[in-house]
Design an enzyme around this catalytic site. Structure first.
Site, PDB file in Angstrom:
ATOM      1  N   HIS A  52       1.574  10.697  -7.829  1.00  0.00           N
ATOM      2  CA  HIS A  52       2.018   9.299  -7.927  1.00  0.00           C
ATOM      3  C   HIS A  52       0.968   8.299  -7.453  1.00  0.00           C
ATOM      4  CE1 HIS A  52       2.642  10.126  -3.655  1.00  0.00           C
ATOM      5  NE2 HIS A  52       2.546   8.824  -3.468  1.00  0.00           N
TER       6      HIS A  52
HETATM    7  C1  UD1 Z   1       3.878   3.873  -1.743  1.00  0.00           C
HETATM    8  C2  UD1 Z   1       2.665   3.914  -0.830  1.00  0.00           C
HETATM    9  C3  UD1 Z   1       2.009   5.275  -0.943  1.00  0.00           C
HETATM   10  C4  UD1 Z   1       3.012   6.374  -0.659  1.00  0.00           C
HETATM   11  C5  UD1 Z   1       4.238   6.221  -1.538  1.00  0.00           C
HETATM   12  C6  UD1 Z   1       5.274   7.221  -1.124  1.00  0.00           C
HETATM   13  C7  UD1 Z   1       1.542   1.738  -0.555  1.00  0.00           C
HETATM   14  C8  UD1 Z   1       0.347   0.943  -0.896  1.00  0.00           C
HETATM   15  N1  UD1 Z   1       1.669   2.919  -1.209  1.00  0.00           N
HETATM   16  O1  UD1 Z   1       3.417   4.053  -3.078  1.00  0.00           O
HETATM   17  O2  UD1 Z   1       0.965   5.371   0.014  1.00  0.00           O
HETATM   18  O3  UD1 Z   1       2.404   7.603  -0.926  1.00  0.00           O
HETATM   19  O4  UD1 Z   1       4.778   4.899  -1.382  1.00  0.00           O
HETATM   20  O5  UD1 Z   1       6.081   7.604  -2.176  1.00  0.00           O
HETATM   21  O6  UD1 Z   1       2.326   1.338   0.254  1.00  0.00           O
HETATM   22  N2  UD1 Z   1       9.438   2.004  -7.770  1.00  0.00           N
HETATM   23  C9  UD1 Z   1      10.713   2.179  -8.263  1.00  0.00           C
HETATM   24  N3  UD1 Z   1      11.721   2.443  -7.369  1.00  0.00           N
HETATM   25  C10 UD1 Z   1      11.511   2.523  -6.032  1.00  0.00           C
HETATM   26  C11 UD1 Z   1      10.199   2.323  -5.550  1.00  0.00           C
HETATM   27  C12 UD1 Z   1       9.179   2.069  -6.439  1.00  0.00           C
HETATM   28  O7  UD1 Z   1      10.950   2.114  -9.459  1.00  0.00           O
HETATM   29  O8  UD1 Z   1      12.471   2.772  -5.281  1.00  0.00           O
HETATM   30  C13 UD1 Z   1       8.345   1.761  -8.755  1.00  0.00           C
HETATM   31  C14 UD1 Z   1       8.094   0.282  -9.039  1.00  0.00           C
HETATM   32  O9  UD1 Z   1       7.742   0.164 -10.365  1.00  0.00           O
HETATM   33  C15 UD1 Z   1       6.896  -0.016  -8.156  1.00  0.00           C
HETATM   34  C16 UD1 Z   1       6.135   1.297  -8.190  1.00  0.00           C
HETATM   35  O10 UD1 Z   1       7.131   2.296  -8.226  1.00  0.00           O
HETATM   36  O11 UD1 Z   1       6.127  -1.082  -8.648  1.00  0.00           O
HETATM   37  C17 UD1 Z   1       5.247   1.507  -6.988  1.00  0.00           C
HETATM   38  O12 UD1 Z   1       5.974   1.361  -5.770  1.00  0.00           O
HETATM   39  P1  UD1 Z   1       5.216   0.918  -4.437  1.00  0.00           P
HETATM   40  O13 UD1 Z   1       6.169   0.841  -3.320  1.00  0.00           O
HETATM   41  O14 UD1 Z   1       4.377  -0.285  -4.687  1.00  0.00           O
HETATM   42  O15 UD1 Z   1       4.169   2.064  -4.214  1.00  0.00           O
HETATM   43  P2  UD1 Z   1       4.308   3.647  -4.296  1.00  0.00           P
HETATM   44  O16 UD1 Z   1       3.572   4.110  -5.505  1.00  0.00           O
HETATM   45  O17 UD1 Z   1       5.722   4.053  -4.114  1.00  0.00           O
HETATM   46  N1  UDP Z   2       9.537  14.576  -1.442  1.00  0.00           N
HETATM   47  C1  UDP Z   2      10.898  14.673  -1.732  1.00  0.00           C
HETATM   48  N2  UDP Z   2      11.291  14.638  -3.043  1.00  0.00           N
HETATM   49  C2  UDP Z   2      10.399  14.548  -4.068  1.00  0.00           C
HETATM   50  C3  UDP Z   2       9.012  14.444  -3.764  1.00  0.00           C
HETATM   51  C4  UDP Z   2       8.630  14.459  -2.445  1.00  0.00           C
HETATM   52  O1  UDP Z   2      11.728  14.782  -0.821  1.00  0.00           O
HETATM   53  O2  UDP Z   2      10.813  14.527  -5.223  1.00  0.00           O
HETATM   54  C5  UDP Z   2       9.123  14.556  -0.030  1.00  0.00           C
HETATM   55  C6  UDP Z   2       8.130  15.614   0.365  1.00  0.00           C
HETATM   56  O3  UDP Z   2       8.798  16.753   0.820  1.00  0.00           O
HETATM   57  C7  UDP Z   2       7.330  14.947   1.457  1.00  0.00           C
HETATM   58  C8  UDP Z   2       7.382  13.482   1.104  1.00  0.00           C
HETATM   59  O4  UDP Z   2       8.449  13.323   0.179  1.00  0.00           O
HETATM   60  O5  UDP Z   2       7.924  15.097   2.727  1.00  0.00           O
HETATM   61  C9  UDP Z   2       6.087  13.018   0.488  1.00  0.00           C
HETATM   62  O6  UDP Z   2       6.239  11.730  -0.013  1.00  0.00           O
HETATM   63  P1  UDP Z   2       5.286  11.104  -1.083  1.00  0.00           P
HETATM   64  O7  UDP Z   2       4.593  12.169  -1.839  1.00  0.00           O
HETATM   65  O8  UDP Z   2       6.105  10.132  -1.847  1.00  0.00           O
HETATM   66  O9  UDP Z   2       4.275  10.241  -0.215  1.00  0.00           O
HETATM   67  P2  UDP Z   2       2.920  10.566   0.571  1.00  0.00           P
HETATM   68  O10 UDP Z   2       3.171  11.677   1.509  1.00  0.00           O
HETATM   69  O11 UDP Z   2       1.881  10.855  -0.452  1.00  0.00           O
HETATM   70  O12 UDP Z   2       2.628   9.262   1.247  1.00  0.00           O
END
Ligand code: UD1
Ligand code: UDP
Length: 377
Positions: A204
């Site tokens: 992601h």
């Molecule tokens: C964020 C964090 C990333 C982390 C990830 C965990 C930052 C800069 N990035 O990335 O480090 O690894 O969370 O998963 O803070 N969206 C939805 N539903 C949701 C949330 C997001 O549809 O509940 C979609 C939206 O289109 C949004 C995109 O995902 O624009 C990105 O979401 P965002 O919170 O900006 O960043 P992540 O990619 O989730």
């Molecule tokens: N995770 C989860 N469901 C999923 C994918 C990930 O519960 O479908 C959990 C995973 O076990 C881990 C955490 O989410 O503990 C990792 O989150 P993510 O990859 O979104 O963020 P990052 O660690 O890269 O910031």
């Protein structure tokens, strides 16, 4: 003593839950502030429920946006809550926009910040997360470094006071939930999977999904996998695949099952029983080595180099040939497979949450939990 927890995304909920739980066991009631950076049921609420956290005190509903929109909105709303609630310390975890917003809002109100998972560095300043973690560390008063390597990163930047090597609370989360997951989750049955017979994929990160070129390379890897694969897909990735017209190609891959993001119990069970994990997630790289599952990381760097040094993780980037050659080797060479699977977990003993809570309680008791005018006296 009243600690405030500021969190907003899936991994923050998972990794802060053990710290919240310890405070509750010590009779300390934490203040829970959810920025709403993640808001879909399967990206947020499901974790609050499964990890049995107490009700959230403040839902800030910040939502998605550009980097500055999201961080700025979160800062403004967090500041209001902190001014009203006046907690003794603000805990943040990791490297998201929520973390940066929470740390900045708090320190400027002279409420000390404790950074959980401090000192990680990818040494890639083009990642939003790298900027967030550097700035959060420098705004923090108490730094919980998961490993010695993280402590050394902080030392190199001049941060040596109130740095505690605690282990990573992801180990606590895994140990507290892996058995429950085996009992409660029926994900293998639902998806018709046999243990050690499938690849688990998550990807992601902005650098892999925001450009058509890189996302196409990810799709090309998915198209050539030599074993059935399961991909619980982050909404960001799904949105980008649709936007770039790549979604139909993913749907057409016969040996790939794409699901919505899964709850923690389902995901842990899938991870534990996977033959190999391919990911660009930080938390998943950590959990793979804890669960003795080989990990191929779809990135060119990692802020978790301990996993690579221990032998449980290989950086394959988005290089299809490199990824395939490791997959084939894992499938054909039992010794190589065992070597990766049995790599030693570098993230501690699962008591990180307890240590963090105890350190904060002690600092508070001694009157040392405050923003000092200089780190260097
Ligand atoms: C964020 C964090 C990333 C982390 C990830 C965990 C930052 C800069 N990035 O990335 O480090 O690894 O969370 O998963 O803070 N969206 C939805 N539903 C949701 C949330 C997001 O549809 O509940 C979609 C939206 O289109 C949004 C995109 O995902 O624009 C990105 O979401 P965002 O919170 O900006 O960043 P992540 O990619 O989730
Ligand atoms: N995770 C989860 N469901 C999923 C994918 C990930 O519960 O479908 C959990 C995973 O076990 C881990 C955490 O989410 O503990 C990792 O989150 P993510 O990859 O979104 O963020 P990052 O660690 O890269 O910031």
């Amino acid at each position: 003593m009243r600690p405030a927890f500021v969190f907003g995304t899936r991994p923050e909920i998972i990794k802060l839950a053990p710290v919240v739980r310890t405070f509750l066991e010590r009779g300390v009631e934490p203040l829970l502030i959810h920025t709403g950076q993640h808001y879909d049921y399967e990206m947020s609420r499901i974790f609050l429920e499964e990890l049995e956290l107490p009700p959230i005190d403040h839902h800030l509903e910040v939502g998605s946006g550009t980097q500055a929109e999201q961080t700025g909105k979160a800062m403004i709303k967090i500041e209001r809550v902190l001014m009203e609630e006046k907690p003794d310390v603000t805990l943040v975890q990791g490297d998201t926009n929520t973390v940066l917003a929470g740390a900045l809002a708090s320190v400027k109100l002279k409420i000390p910040v404790a950074h959980v998972e401090a000192g990680l560095r990818s040494f890639d300043r083009t990642m939003p997360e790298e900027i967030n973690r550097i700035l959060a560390d420098h705004a923090s008063e108490v730094l919980f470094a998961p490993t010695e390597e993280a402590r050394r990163n902080l030392e190199r930047e001049g941060i040596t006071e109130n740095v505690y090597v605690t282990g990573n609370s992801v180990v606590d989360a895994v140990l507290q939930n892996a058995e429950v997951a085996e009992k409660k989750s029926n994900v293998l049955e639902r998806l018709n999977l046999k243990p050690k017979n499938y690849i688990l994929i998550t990807a992601h990160r902005a650098e892999n999904t925001d450009s058509r070129e890189n996302l196409t390379r990810l799709v090309e890897i998915l198209e050539s996998l030599p074993m059935h694969a399961v991909y619980p897909m982050h909404p960001r990735t799904k949105n980008r695949l649709m936007e770039f017209g790549l979604w139909e190609r993913v749907e057409a891959i016969e040996n790939l099952t794409v699901t919505k993001p899964l709850g923690y119990l389902d995901f842990l069970r899938l991870e534990k029983n996977a033959f190999v994990v391919m990911t660009d997630s930080g938390g998943v790289q950590e959990e793979a080595i804890i669960l003795n599952v080989p990990c191929l990381t779809l990135r060119y760097n990692t802020e978790r180099p301990e996993t690579v040094k221990a032998g449980g993780n290989v950086l394959v980037g988005l290089e299809r040939e490199r990824a395939l050659s490791y997959l084939h080797r894992l499938m054909e060479d039992g010794d190589f497979y065992r070597g990766m699977a049995l790599a030693r977990n570098p993230f501690g003993d699962g008591k990180a949450g307890e240590r963090m809570a105890e350190i904060l309680l002690e600092l508070h008791e001694k009157g040392e939990l405050k923003v000092r005018s200089s780190r260097f006296i």
